[in-house]
Motif scaffolding. Structure first.
Motif, PDB file in Angstrom:
ATOM      1  N   HIS A  77      79.081 -37.590   0.980  1.00 31.77           N
ATOM      2  CA  HIS A  77      80.340 -37.297   0.292  1.00 31.77           C
ATOM      3  C   HIS A  77      80.554 -35.799   0.105  1.00 31.77           C
ATOM      4  N   PHE A  78      79.479 -35.095  -0.253  1.00 34.40           N
ATOM      5  CA  PHE A  78      79.604 -33.662  -0.536  1.00 34.40           C
ATOM      6  C   PHE A  78      79.185 -32.777   0.646  1.00 34.40           C
ATOM      7  N   GLY A  79      78.816 -33.391   1.777  1.00 34.75           N
ATOM      8  CA  GLY A  79      78.439 -32.636   2.959  1.00 34.75           C
ATOM      9  C   GLY A  79      77.173 -31.815   2.781  1.00 34.75           C
ATOM     10  N   LEU A  80      76.157 -32.418   2.159  1.00 37.39           N
ATOM     11  CA  LEU A  80      74.900 -31.723   1.888  1.00 37.39           C
ATOM     12  C   LEU A  80      73.738 -32.398   2.612  1.00 37.39           C
ATOM     13  N   PRO A  81      72.693 -31.637   2.973  1.00 40.49           N
ATOM     14  CA  PRO A  81      71.497 -32.253   3.551  1.00 40.49           C
ATOM     15  C   PRO A  81      70.750 -33.053   2.498  1.00 40.49           C
ATOM     16  N   HIS A  82      70.012 -34.067   2.929  1.00 42.31           N
ATOM     17  CA  HIS A  82      69.317 -34.967   1.994  1.00 42.31           C
ATOM     18  C   HIS A  82      67.828 -35.064   2.318  1.00 42.31           C
ATOM     19  N   LEU A  83      67.022 -35.110   1.277  1.00 43.46           N
ATOM     20  CA  LEU A  83      65.576 -35.305   1.449  1.00 43.46           C
ATOM     21  C   LEU A  83      65.106 -36.415   0.521  1.00 43.46           C
ATOM     22  N   ASP A  84      64.510 -37.437   1.117  1.00 44.63           N
ATOM     23  CA  ASP A  84      63.847 -38.503   0.358  1.00 44.63           C
ATOM     24  C   ASP A  84      62.419 -38.028   0.120  1.00 44.63           C
ATOM     25  N   THR A  85      62.155 -37.453  -1.050  1.00 44.37           N
ATOM     26  CA  THR A  85      60.826 -36.874  -1.302  1.00 44.37           C
ATOM     27  C   THR A  85      59.745 -37.944  -1.388  1.00 44.37           C
ATOM     28  N   GLY A  86      60.148 -39.171  -1.722  1.00 43.70           N
ATOM     29  CA  GLY A  86      59.169 -40.246  -1.778  1.00 43.70           C
ATOM     30  C   GLY A  86      58.541 -40.499  -0.422  1.00 43.70           C
ATOM     31  N   LEU A  87      59.298 -40.189   0.648  1.00 44.28           N
ATOM     32  CA  LEU A  87      58.785 -40.387   1.998  1.00 44.28           C
ATOM     33  C   LEU A  87      57.581 -39.479   2.259  1.00 44.28           C
ATOM     34  N   LEU A  88      57.583 -38.298   1.640  1.00 40.21           N
ATOM     35  CA  LEU A  88      56.450 -37.382   1.805  1.00 40.21           C
ATOM     36  C   LEU A  88      55.186 -38.000   1.208  1.00 40.21           C
ATOM     37  N   HIS A 105      47.518 -37.535  -8.185  1.00 41.60           N
ATOM     38  CA  HIS A 105      46.646 -36.358  -8.078  1.00 41.60           C
ATOM     39  C   HIS A 105      47.448 -35.053  -8.138  1.00 41.60           C
ATOM     40  N   PRO A 106      47.137 -34.158  -9.076  1.00 43.66           N
ATOM     41  CA  PRO A 106      47.840 -32.879  -9.182  1.00 43.66           C
ATOM     42  C   PRO A 106      47.763 -32.057  -7.893  1.00 43.66           C
ATOM     43  N   GLN A 107      46.615 -32.166  -7.174  1.00 45.22           N
ATOM     44  CA  GLN A 107      46.436 -31.392  -5.936  1.00 45.22           C
ATOM     45  C   GLN A 107      47.466 -31.796  -4.889  1.00 45.22           C
ATOM     46  N   VAL A 108      47.770 -33.080  -4.833  1.00 45.94           N
ATOM     47  CA  VAL A 108      48.741 -33.588  -3.873  1.00 45.94           C
ATOM     48  C   VAL A 108      50.142 -33.094  -4.240  1.00 45.94           C
ATOM     49  N   ARG A 109      50.484 -33.180  -5.517  1.00 45.47           N
ATOM     50  CA  ARG A 109      51.803 -32.759  -5.959  1.00 45.47           C
ATOM     51  C   ARG A 109      52.004 -31.264  -5.704  1.00 45.47           C
ATOM     52  N   GLU A 110      50.941 -30.483  -5.923  1.00 46.42           N
ATOM     53  CA  GLU A 110      51.024 -29.039  -5.678  1.00 46.42           C
ATOM     54  C   GLU A 110      51.204 -28.747  -4.194  1.00 46.42           C
ATOM     55  N   ALA A 111      50.490 -29.500  -3.353  1.00 52.43           N
ATOM     56  CA  ALA A 111      50.554 -29.277  -1.905  1.00 52.43           C
ATOM     57  C   ALA A 111      51.949 -29.576  -1.358  1.00 52.43           C
ATOM     58  N   LEU A 112      52.637 -30.539  -1.953  1.00 52.78           N
ATOM     59  CA  LEU A 112      53.963 -30.930  -1.461  1.00 52.78           C
ATOM     60  C   LEU A 112      55.105 -30.215  -2.186  1.00 52.78           C
ATOM     61  N   PHE A 113      54.776 -29.511  -3.263  1.00 52.41           N
ATOM     62  CA  PHE A 113      55.813 -28.840  -4.049  1.00 52.41           C
ATOM     63  C   PHE A 113      56.602 -27.827  -3.225  1.00 52.41           C
ATOM     64  N   ALA A 114      55.898 -26.952  -2.506  1.00 54.32           N
ATOM     65  CA  ALA A 114      56.564 -25.875  -1.757  1.00 54.32           C
ATOM     66  C   ALA A 114      57.555 -26.434  -0.743  1.00 54.32           C
ATOM     67  N   ARG A 115      57.185 -27.517  -0.058  1.00 53.51           N
ATOM     68  CA  ARG A 115      58.061 -28.110   0.952  1.00 53.51           C
ATOM     69  C   ARG A 115      59.352 -28.631   0.311  1.00 53.51           C
ATOM     70  N   GLN A 116      59.206 -29.267  -0.845  1.00 55.24           N
ATOM     71  CA  GLN A 116      60.369 -29.826  -1.531  1.00 55.24           C
ATOM     72  C   GLN A 116      61.246 -28.722  -2.130  1.00 55.24           C
ATOM     73  N   ARG A 117      60.609 -27.714  -2.709  1.00 54.50           N
ATOM     74  CA  ARG A 117      61.351 -26.629  -3.336  1.00 54.50           C
ATOM     75  C   ARG A 117      62.150 -25.839  -2.294  1.00 54.50           C
ATOM     76  N   ALA A 118      61.548 -25.623  -1.127  1.00 52.81           N
ATOM     77  CA  ALA A 118      62.235 -24.892  -0.057  1.00 52.81           C
ATOM     78  C   ALA A 118      63.485 -25.656   0.391  1.00 52.81           C
ATOM     79  N   PHE A 119      63.371 -26.969   0.466  1.00 53.94           N
ATOM     80  CA  PHE A 119      64.521 -27.785   0.870  1.00 53.94           C
ATOM     81  C   PHE A 119      65.621 -27.704  -0.196  1.00 53.94           C
ATOM     82  N   ALA A 120      65.215 -27.773  -1.450  1.00 56.48           N
ATOM     83  CA  ALA A 120      66.179 -27.767  -2.550  1.00 56.48           C
ATOM     84  C   ALA A 120      66.948 -26.464  -2.640  1.00 56.48           C
TER      85      ALA A 120
END
Length: 207
Positions: free
Chosen positions: A23-34, A86-101
């Motif tokens: 609707h708003f013409g924006l890219p989408h990321l399903d973070t749960g898929l990561l 696991h905090p280590q997992v969340r930290e490892a995936l944080f950068a990828r999600q933040r860059a997309f956002a």
């Protein structure tokens, strides 16, 4: 413009996020898929999803794994809930999600901690929810539609167990951001829920 869409499993947040992105013409990321990819990679590695070291090692999954149909299975969903503790997992995936956002032009992200951790600065935050019974019914219909036979009661038990893990974890627990719009889709059909959310977002954008 960043739109953060959070909520428990099978609440309809993914479908709603995709509709908002279109609707708003924006890219989408399903973070749960990561997280599902990490859980799936743990299984491929024959590791233990409850072991922080095994889960962290699985964060190095190949990008091609994101296209694996197995990621949509109930098994992968359960593994995702276990590795996300696991905090280590969340930290490892944080950068990828933040860059997309934070990419130029904005984005729509859906998950369980977008509005609270990944993009707390998002101007639009949504928390999509529904009763466990209704979420189990939706997942059961989806699976039977794919000719996967599984008892409805078993799905509901799994959903409740996932909710408890996601809400009770120490790091980035599942919860609505203080300034999120909470929308309960229990009694809504798919199109009704999408329309209600789009209307709510457009109203908020008008100020």
């Amino acid at each position: 413009m960043i739109i953060a869409v959070d909520g428990p499993t099978a609440s309809g947040k993914g479908t709603i996020a995709i509709a908002l992105a279109a609707h708003f013409g924006l890219p989408h990321l399903d973070t749960g898929l990561l997280y599902r990819a990490v859980g799936r990679q743990v299984a491929i590695n024959q590791g233990n999803p409850d072991d922080p070291a095994d889960a962290l090692a699985a964060c190095e999954f190949p990008d091609a794994l994101l296209a694996d149909e197995q990621l949509r299975s109930e098994e992968s969903g359960g593994l995702a809930s276990r590795v996300s503790i696991h905090p280590q997992v969340r930290e490892a995936l944080f950068a990828r999600q933040r860059a997309f956002a934070t990419q130029e032009g904005g984005a729509v992200l859906d998950g369980r901690d977008i509005g609270t951790v990944i993009a707390p600065d998002a101007p639009i935050k949504l928390y999509i929810t529904a009763s466990a019974t209704e979420r189990a019914r939706r997942r059961w219909l989806e699976m039977t539609g794919r000719e996967i036979e599984i008892p409805l009661a078993e799905i509901e038990q799994d959903i409740i167990a996932r909710d408890n893990r996601d809400i009770g974890r120490k790091d980035a627990p599942l919860k609505a951001a203080p300034d999120a719009m909470v929308i309960d889709t229990t009694t809504m059909g798919k199109e009704e829920a999408i329309a209600a959310v789009i209307a709510a977002v457009e109203q908020q954008l008008k100020g």
